[in-house]
Design an enzyme around this catalytic site. Structure first.
Site, PDB file in Angstrom:
ATOM      1  N   GLU A 250      35.081  19.517 -33.647  1.00 38.96           N
ATOM      2  CA  GLU A 250      35.298  18.473 -34.660  1.00 38.96           C
ATOM      3  C   GLU A 250      35.757  19.059 -35.998  1.00 38.96           C
ATOM      4  O   GLU A 250      35.200  18.756 -37.059  1.00 38.96           O
ATOM      5  CB  GLU A 250      34.031  17.641 -34.853  1.00 38.96           C
ATOM      6  CG  GLU A 250      33.560  16.951 -33.588  1.00 38.96           C
ATOM      7  CD  GLU A 250      32.373  16.018 -33.806  1.00 38.96           C
ATOM      8  OE1 GLU A 250      32.249  15.041 -33.038  1.00 38.96           O
ATOM      9  OE2 GLU A 250      31.589  16.269 -34.748  1.00 38.96           O
TER      10      GLU A 250
ATOM     11  N   GLU B 231      32.345  14.241 -25.915  1.00 38.67           N
ATOM     12  CA  GLU B 231      30.914  13.958 -26.083  1.00 38.67           C
ATOM     13  C   GLU B 231      30.698  12.453 -26.095  1.00 38.67           C
ATOM     14  O   GLU B 231      31.444  11.720 -26.745  1.00 38.67           O
ATOM     15  CB  GLU B 231      30.370  14.529 -27.401  1.00 38.67           C
ATOM     16  CG  GLU B 231      30.426  16.032 -27.545  1.00 38.67           C
ATOM     17  CD  GLU B 231      29.932  16.490 -28.916  1.00 38.67           C
ATOM     18  OE1 GLU B 231      29.147  15.752 -29.551  1.00 38.67           O
ATOM     19  OE2 GLU B 231      30.326  17.582 -29.361  1.00 38.67           O
TER      20      GLU B 231
END
Length: 489
Positions: A122, A265
Site C-alpha cells: 500500500e 487483502e
C-alpha cells in the site's frame, strides 16, 4: 544396474507422490508474522496444506518461512517492504542482490513456487503523504531487469498491493484515481499489462462500516441489502462489488479497463469493535467465498471473478499496532496457534477448517493475580503488562470484556508472562502475581499458553520434508531387503 534403476524409479515415484500438487484455486491467504507467539513455519505450512490452501501472500521474504514452503506446492507472493523500496529503486545492484537473496535461491525443482513479488505494501496510502510514491516504478523497473537476468521474468511477476483509497467515486461508474496518482497509476497499469500481472487491491468493507456510522450494515455483507446502491442500469447490493467496480471504472478511464484485478487483502476481524465478532466474521468470509466461487462477477465484469483473492488473514497477530483499532490484532481465521475460530468452508474441498497439529506449546501454566495480596497498587503493573503484551480482548467488543477487575488483572499478567516465555520473574509484579497450573479461562475468555520457541526451531529444521525423507528411507530399506532376497534366490 537395472536393480539400481528400479530403486531410483521407486524413489522418484515416492517423491512425486509426496510432492503437493500446485493448487489453482483462486482463494489464498495472507500470512503475517507480527506476533510474539509465532507458530513454527513448517506447522503453518502443514496447516495450509491440510486446508488445501494453494496460495499465500507474505509481507516480506522471511528465510524461515520460505524454507518451510519449499516443496509444498503452495504458490507464493513474497514482499519487498516499503522500507526497502528506496534502496532497490536507486540501485540496479541492490535489486539484483534482493532477487538473488529472496527469490533465485529458493526457486527451482523442489523449491519454493514463487509467483509474485509485491513491490511495497500500500505505498500510495494517503497517510504516507507521498513518502514511498516516487520509488515504486523505479523499483519495479530494476526488479524486472533483475528477474530477466535470473531467467525468471516469464514466471515471477511484479505487483503493487494498493489500498482502495487510491481511487474514489460517489458511484462505481464515476470511479477515478486520485488526481495526484493518475500518472503513476497509468504507468503501473501499463507495466502490469505488458508483463501479464494483475492489479492488486485491498478492499475492506469492515473498515467502511467501522469508520462511518451512516454506512448500512447489511451493505457490508453478501446477504443482500435493503439499501442498495443504484448506478444507472446497475444495482449494487454489497460494498465489495461497488468498490471493485469503482476500480474497474478508474482503470477504464486511464485506458486499462480490461486489466485483471486481484484482491490482495479482504476479511473481517473477530473482536476489537462492536461489529467485530465471530458471527459477523463467519458471515462475511463465507459470503465472500460463495460470491467468488459462484463466478457471478460484478455488474461491470459479469461472469468474471477476481483473478485471485487473498483472505486477511491466516493467523491472529497480537503485536500489530492498534492505532487503527483493537481489531487489528484479530483478523485471523485461525487463532495465533492455528485453531479455527469458526466453521468456514473455503470452497477448496474441506467442509470446515482443520486445526493445526503438533503445535509446540509451553507447559500448561498461567500467571494470575495473587488472591492473598491487596491489589490496590496494581495499575502500574497492568500498564506494563499491557504495553508489552496483548490486552485488547479485555476491552469493549473483546471476548474477555466483563470478566471483572481481578479477571482483568489476571489476564494482563498472564499475557505478559506468556509473551516472556513463562519466565518465572515475569510473574512477580512485586508479589502481586502467582503461577498456577489450573486453567483460569472463563467462558469464551481464553487465557492463552504461549508457543515454545526452542521446540519451534527443532520443528523448523525438519519441516514438511521430514515425511518425505522418512518415506524415502522406508522405501529404500524395503528395496534393499527385496534385492537381498532376490540375490539369495
Amino acid at each position: 544396474m537395472a536393480a539400481c534403476s528400479v530403486l531410483l524409479a521407486l524413489l522418484a515415484a515416492l517423491c512425486a507422490a509426496q510432492g503437493w500438487r500446485r493448487a489453482d484455486a483462486a482463494l489464498g491467504v495472507n500470512w503475517g508474522t507480527v506476533s510474539s507467539h509465532r507458530a513454527p513455519p513448517p506447522v503453518v505450512v502443514d496447516l495450509m496444506r491440510a486446508n488445501r490452501i494453494g496460495k499465500v501472500k507474505l509481507f516480506d521474504a522471511d528465510p524461515a518461512v520460505l524454507r518451510a514452503l519449499a516443496g509444498s506446492g503452495i504458490q507464493v507472493m513474497v514482499g519487498l517492504t516499503n522500507g526497502e523500496l528506496s534502496g532497490v529503486a536507486g540501485s540496479q545492484a541492490a535489486a539484483d542482490a534482493w532477487v538473488a537473496q529472496n527469490v533465485s535461491r529458493y526457486v527451482g525443482r523442489g523449491g519454493v513456487d514463487i509467483r509474485y513479488i509485491a513491490v511495497g505494501n500500500e505505498p500510495f496510502l494517503t497517510s504516507y503523504q507521498d513518502q514511498f510514491q516516487s520509488y515504486v516504478i523505479p523499483a519495479m523497473t530494476n526488479l524486472q531487469q533483475s528477474l530477466v537476468k535470473a531467467n525468471l521474468a516469464s514466471y515471477v511477476k511484479l505487483v503493487v498491493p494498493c489500498n482502495a483509497d487510491a481511487y474514489q467515486g460517489s458511484v462505481p461508474s464515476q470511479g477515478v484515481f486520485r488526481t495526484e496518482l493518475t500518472q503513476i497509476m497509468t504507468q503501473l497499469a501499463a507495466f502490469l499489462s505488458s508483463s501479464g500481472a494483475p492489479f492488486v487491491v485491498n478492499i475492506y468493507p469492515f473498515l467502511s462500516l467501522y469508520q462511518n456510522s451512516d454506512f448500512p450494515q447489511d451493505y457490508a455483507f453478501f446477504e443482500g441489502s435493503t439499501h442498495p446502491l443504484v448506478d444507472g442500469p446497475n444495482v449494487y447490493y454489497n460494498a465489495f462489488d461497488g468498490n471493485f467496480d469503482t476500480l474497474v471504472s478508474a482503470l477504464s478511464k486511464i485506458g486499462y479497463g480490461q486489466l485483471p484485478i486481484a484482491i490482495g487483502e479482504i476479511g473481517w476481524p473477530t473482536e476489537g469493535a462492536p461489529s467485530a465478532n465471530l458471527t459477523a466474521a463467519r458471515t462475511f468470509n463465507q459470503g465472500l467465498i460463495n460470491h467468488i466461487t459462484s463466478n457471478k462477477g460484478t455488474p461491470l465484469r459479469p461472469g468474471v471473478p477476481p483473478y485471485d483473492v487473498y483472505l486477511f488473514g491466516l493467523l491472529d497477530e497480537e503485536q500489530k499496532s492498534i492505532l487503527p483499532g483493537n481489531f487489528e490484532r484479530h483478523w485471523g481465521i485461525f487463532s495465533f496457534d492455528g485453531q479455527a475460530k469458526y466453521p468456514l468452508n473455503l470452497g477448496l474441498g474441506n467442509p470446515v477448517l482443520k486445526n493445526a497439529k503438533e503445535m509446540p506449546y509451553l507447559p500448561s501454566r498461567w500467571c494470575v493475580a495473587n488472591p492473598a495480596r491487596n491489589l490496590d497498587s496494581v495499575s502500574d503493573h497492568m500498564k506494563l503488562a499491557c504495553s508489552m503484551a496483548d490486552c485488547t480482548t479485555l476491552y469493549y467488543g473483546g471476548s474477555c470484556y466483563g470478566i471483572g477487575e481481578k479477571g482483568n488483572i489476571s489476564y494482563a499478567f498472564n499475557s505478559y508472562y506468556q509473551a516472556q516465555k513463562q519466565d518465572a520473574k515475569s510473574c512477580d509484579f512485586n508479589g502481586l502475581g502467582m503461577i498456577t497450573y489450573l486453567d483460569p479461562s472463563m467462558g469464551e475468555c481464553r487465557f492463552l499458553v504461549g508457543i515454545d520457541d526452542s521446540k519451534s526451531s527443532a520443528v523448523a529444521s525438519c519441516g514438511g520434508c521430514c515425511g518425505v525423507f522418512r518415506g524415502m528411507w522406508v522405501l529404500a530399506l524395503w528395496a534393499f531387503i527385496y534385492l537381498r532376497m532376490m540375490g539369495s534366490a
